[in-house]
Design a protein around this motif. Structure first.
Motif, short mmCIF file in Angstrom:
data_model
loop_
_atom_site.label_atom_id
_atom_site.label_comp_id
_atom_site.label_asym_id
_atom_site.label_seq_id
_atom_site.Cartn_x
_atom_site.Cartn_y
_atom_site.Cartn_z
N SER A 7 0.39 4.71 32.74
CA SER A 7 1.72 4.22 33.08
C SER A 7 2.44 3.66 31.87
O SER A 7 3.64 3.90 31.68
CB SER A 7 1.64 3.15 34.17
OG SER A 7 1.15 3.70 35.36
N ARG A 8 1.72 2.93 31.03
CA ARG A 8 2.34 2.38 29.82
C ARG A 8 2.80 3.49 28.88
O ARG A 8 3.89 3.42 28.31
CB ARG A 8 1.39 1.43 29.11
CG ARG A 8 1.19 0.12 29.85
CD ARG A 8 0.40 -0.83 29.01
NE ARG A 8 -0.83 -0.17 28.54
CZ ARG A 8 -2.04 -0.69 28.60
NH1 ARG A 8 -2.21 -1.90 29.06
NH2 ARG A 8 -3.08 -0.03 28.16
N GLU A 10 3.51 6.62 29.72
CA GLU A 10 4.63 7.32 30.35
C GLU A 10 5.93 6.55 30.20
O GLU A 10 6.97 7.12 29.88
CB GLU A 10 4.33 7.58 31.83
CG GLU A 10 3.31 8.67 32.05
CD GLU A 10 2.94 8.85 33.51
OE1 GLU A 10 3.33 8.01 34.36
OE2 GLU A 10 2.23 9.83 33.81
N HIS A 11 5.89 5.24 30.42
CA HIS A 11 7.11 4.43 30.28
C HIS A 11 7.58 4.39 28.84
O HIS A 11 8.79 4.44 28.58
CB HIS A 11 6.87 3.01 30.80
CG HIS A 11 6.76 2.92 32.28
ND1 HIS A 11 7.76 3.31 33.14
CD2 HIS A 11 5.75 2.49 33.08
CE1 HIS A 11 7.38 3.13 34.39
NE2 HIS A 11 6.15 2.64 34.38
#
Length: 95
Positions: A7-8, A10-11
């Motif tokens: 998630s990190r 991707e963000h």
């Protein structure tokens, strides 16, 4: 609870992916051809560095798209990544 590593990444990748999406397709293909050409034709250590950078970029794209890919697509992209990294290692460490 914190975000997962995926998630990190991707963000953090959203601004770069949006910027890449705005680049004309012909320009993106041209840059890719120049990097591959430099990797194959440049003197030994520099060609390997160019191919390592290309491999890092391909690995990043593979990581971002992994969950959306079917098995044959995953295998093909892994094969391209491994081939790129193999040629880079051969170019970096010739006999």
């Amino acid at each position: 609870m914190g975000l997962s590593f995926r998630s990190r990444v991707e963000h953090a990748s959203v601004p770069l992916v949006e910027r890449m999406h705005r680049v004309p397709r012909a320009l993106a293909v041209g840059v890719l051809v120049v990097i591959v050409g430099a990797g194959v034709l440049a003197p030994s250590p520099w060609g390997g560095v160019a191919l390592l950078l290309l491999g890092a970029f391909l690995g990043w794209l593979l990581f971002l798209t992994w969950q959306r890919l079917a098995l044959p697509e995953r295998l093909l992209r892994i094969a391209v990544l491994l081939l790129t990294l193999s040629v880079a290692i051969v170019r970096l460490f010739p006999k």
